[in-house]
Design a protein around this motif. Sequence first.
Motif, PDB file in Angstrom:
ATOM      1  N   VAL A   1       0.862  -1.175   0.000  1.00 17.65           N
ATOM      2  CA  VAL A   1       0.000   0.000   0.000  1.00 17.65           C
ATOM      3  C   VAL A   1       0.902   1.230   0.000  1.00 17.65           C
ATOM      4  N   ILE A   2       0.712   2.077  -1.008  1.00 12.82           N
ATOM      5  CA  ILE A   2       1.435   3.347  -1.091  1.00 12.82           C
ATOM      6  C   ILE A   2       0.402   4.422  -0.800  1.00 12.82           C
ATOM      7  N   ASP A   3       0.562   5.093   0.318  1.00 12.67           N
ATOM      8  CA  ASP A   3      -0.422   6.070   0.786  1.00 12.67           C
ATOM      9  C   ASP A   3       0.219   7.445   0.890  1.00 12.67           C
ATOM     10  N   HIS A   4      -0.612   8.452   1.018  1.00 13.71           N
ATOM     11  CA  HIS A   4      -0.173   9.851   1.178  1.00 13.71           C
ATOM     12  C   HIS A   4       0.627  10.336  -0.031  1.00 13.71           C
ATOM     13  N   ILE A   5       0.225   9.881  -1.205  1.00 19.97           N
ATOM     14  CA  ILE A   5       0.818  10.355  -2.455  1.00 19.97           C
ATOM     15  C   ILE A   5       0.185  11.705  -2.762  1.00 19.97           C
ATOM     16  N   PRO A   6       0.967  12.716  -3.118  1.00 17.88           N
ATOM     17  CA  PRO A   6       0.349  13.997  -3.483  1.00 17.88           C
ATOM     18  C   PRO A   6      -0.672  13.796  -4.606  1.00 17.88           C
ATOM     19  N   ALA A   7      -1.816  14.448  -4.475  1.00 22.98           N
ATOM     20  CA  ALA A   7      -2.877  14.319  -5.473  1.00 22.98           C
ATOM     21  C   ALA A   7      -2.321  14.596  -6.870  1.00 22.98           C
ATOM     22  N   GLY A   8      -2.641  13.718  -7.800  1.00 20.07           N
ATOM     23  CA  GLY A   8      -2.198  13.867  -9.177  1.00 20.07           C
ATOM     24  C   GLY A   8      -0.919  13.118  -9.512  1.00 20.07           C
ATOM     25  N   GLN A   9      -0.225  12.570  -8.520  1.00 19.19           N
ATOM     26  CA  GLN A   9       1.031  11.859  -8.761  1.00 19.19           C
ATOM     27  C   GLN A   9       0.845  10.345  -8.869  1.00 19.19           C
ATOM     28  N   GLY A  10      -0.327   9.839  -8.511  1.00 21.20           N
ATOM     29  CA  GLY A  10      -0.572   8.396  -8.517  1.00 21.20           C
ATOM     30  C   GLY A  10      -0.353   7.759  -9.879  1.00 21.20           C
ATOM     31  N   ILE A  11      -0.795   8.409 -10.938  1.00 18.22           N
ATOM     32  CA  ILE A  11      -0.645   7.862 -12.293  1.00 18.22           C
ATOM     33  C   ILE A  11       0.836   7.790 -12.661  1.00 18.22           C
ATOM     34  N   LYS A  12       1.629   8.800 -12.320  1.00 25.19           N
ATOM     35  CA  LYS A  12       3.066   8.776 -12.605  1.00 25.19           C
ATOM     36  C   LYS A  12       3.742   7.614 -11.885  1.00 25.19           C
ATOM     37  N   ILE A  13       3.313   7.356 -10.675  1.00 29.96           N
ATOM     38  CA  ILE A  13       3.907   6.264  -9.897  1.00 29.96           C
ATOM     39  C   ILE A  13       3.548   4.913 -10.519  1.00 29.96           C
ATOM     40  N   LEU A  14       2.315   4.760 -10.983  1.00 27.08           N
ATOM     41  CA  LEU A  14       1.932   3.532 -11.687  1.00 27.08           C
ATOM     42  C   LEU A  14       2.830   3.318 -12.900  1.00 27.08           C
ATOM     43  N   GLN A  15       3.137   4.391 -13.638  1.00 30.39           N
ATOM     44  CA  GLN A  15       4.010   4.304 -14.809  1.00 30.39           C
ATOM     45  C   GLN A  15       5.446   4.000 -14.399  1.00 30.39           C
ATOM     46  N   LEU A  16       5.945   4.697 -13.392  1.00 28.07           N
ATOM     47  CA  LEU A  16       7.335   4.536 -12.957  1.00 28.07           C
ATOM     48  C   LEU A  16       7.638   3.087 -12.610  1.00 28.07           C
ATOM     49  N   PHE A  17       6.751   2.431 -11.910  1.00 25.93           N
ATOM     50  CA  PHE A  17       6.987   1.063 -11.469  1.00 25.93           C
ATOM     51  C   PHE A  17       6.411   0.016 -12.424  1.00 25.93           C
ATOM     52  N   GLY A  18       5.746   0.444 -13.473  1.00 24.43           N
ATOM     53  CA  GLY A  18       5.160  -0.503 -14.414  1.00 24.43           C
ATOM     54  C   GLY A  18       4.159  -1.424 -13.741  1.00 24.43           C
ATOM     55  N   LEU A  19       3.452  -0.906 -12.754  1.00 21.83           N
ATOM     56  CA  LEU A  19       2.564  -1.751 -11.952  1.00 21.83           C
ATOM     57  C   LEU A  19       1.406  -2.342 -12.755  1.00 21.83           C
ATOM     58  N   VAL A  20       0.954  -1.653 -13.779  1.00 23.07           N
ATOM     59  CA  VAL A  20      -0.183  -2.175 -14.546  1.00 23.07           C
ATOM     60  C   VAL A  20       0.201  -3.367 -15.410  1.00 23.07           C
ATOM     61  N   LYS A  21       1.480  -3.631 -15.576  1.00 20.65           N
ATOM     62  CA  LYS A  21       1.944  -4.731 -16.407  1.00 20.65           C
ATOM     63  C   LYS A  21       2.027  -6.060 -15.658  1.00 20.65           C
ATOM     64  N   ASN A  22       1.903  -6.045 -14.340  1.00 20.88           N
ATOM     65  CA  ASN A  22       2.159  -7.267 -13.572  1.00 20.88           C
ATOM     66  C   ASN A  22       0.964  -8.208 -13.438  1.00 20.88           C
ATOM     67  N   GLN A  23      -0.183  -7.847 -13.974  1.00 19.01           N
ATOM     68  CA  GLN A  23      -1.375  -8.698 -13.977  1.00 19.01           C
ATOM     69  C   GLN A  23      -1.977  -8.936 -12.594  1.00 19.01           C
ATOM     70  N   GLU A  24      -1.523  -8.207 -11.584  1.00 24.00           N
ATOM     71  CA  GLU A  24      -2.101  -8.331 -10.245  1.00 24.00           C
ATOM     72  C   GLU A  24      -3.184  -7.271 -10.059  1.00 24.00           C
ATOM     73  N   LYS A  25      -4.043  -7.506  -9.080  1.00 24.65           N
ATOM     74  CA  LYS A  25      -5.125  -6.571  -8.785  1.00 24.65           C
ATOM     75  C   LYS A  25      -4.529  -5.281  -8.224  1.00 24.65           C
ATOM     76  N   ILE A  26      -4.952  -4.156  -8.795  1.00 25.30           N
ATOM     77  CA  ILE A  26      -4.479  -2.843  -8.352  1.00 25.30           C
ATOM     78  C   ILE A  26      -5.700  -1.990  -8.046  1.00 25.30           C
ATOM     79  N   THR A  27      -5.682  -1.366  -6.882  1.00 27.72           N
ATOM     80  CA  THR A  27      -6.725  -0.420  -6.526  1.00 27.72           C
ATOM     81  C   THR A  27      -6.080   0.947  -6.437  1.00 27.72           C
ATOM     82  N   VAL A  28      -6.639   1.899  -7.152  1.00 32.88           N
ATOM     83  CA  VAL A  28      -6.086   3.251  -7.180  1.00 32.88           C
ATOM     84  C   VAL A  28      -7.171   4.221  -6.741  1.00 32.88           C
TER      85      VAL A  28
END
Length: 155
Positions: free
Chosen positions: A20-47
């Motif tokens: 769980v990554i919490d307290h991300i400044p509003a608007g930065q969540g999408i950049k973090i998803l891209q930075l770590f390539g989290l959408v590519k891992n086929q696991e459940k992601i809640t944003v």
Amino acid sequence: MRDIMNKSQLQVEAIHNGTVIDHIPAGQGIKILQLFGLVKNQEKITVGLNLPSQAQGAKDIIKVENVRLSAAQANQLALFAPDATVNLIEDFEVVEKLQLQLPERVEGVFSCPNSNCISHNEPVSSKFKVRAINGQVRFRCSYCEKSFHQDFMTF
């Protein structure tokens, strides 16, 4: 009649195992998803984007099932969210909290925003020195030596 104004509800469901990554400044969540390539891992992601936060006004949150961020990855997270918290979850419980430290250098993650930089025309990996100035993360290209605000950095 129930008074729903006094009830606090979870806006994002709990996860069984993961990060769980919490307290991300509003608007930065999408950049973090891209930075770590989290959408590519086929696991459940809640944003959650632009969720209410007493400390920040608004925040983003990311929950990833069955993925554990390493300390090095957490430090890269500090590039966009230096005050974020990273909790590792096992069996619905926090088992470890990773402390974020801004890395001194970043290599091969971003492209230099300077279109005249040699890194665009030569087979070299991008390299940046990283520092925080007045709470803002700045990147200085090791090749063209220009400095850039985090909002100008692209993958």
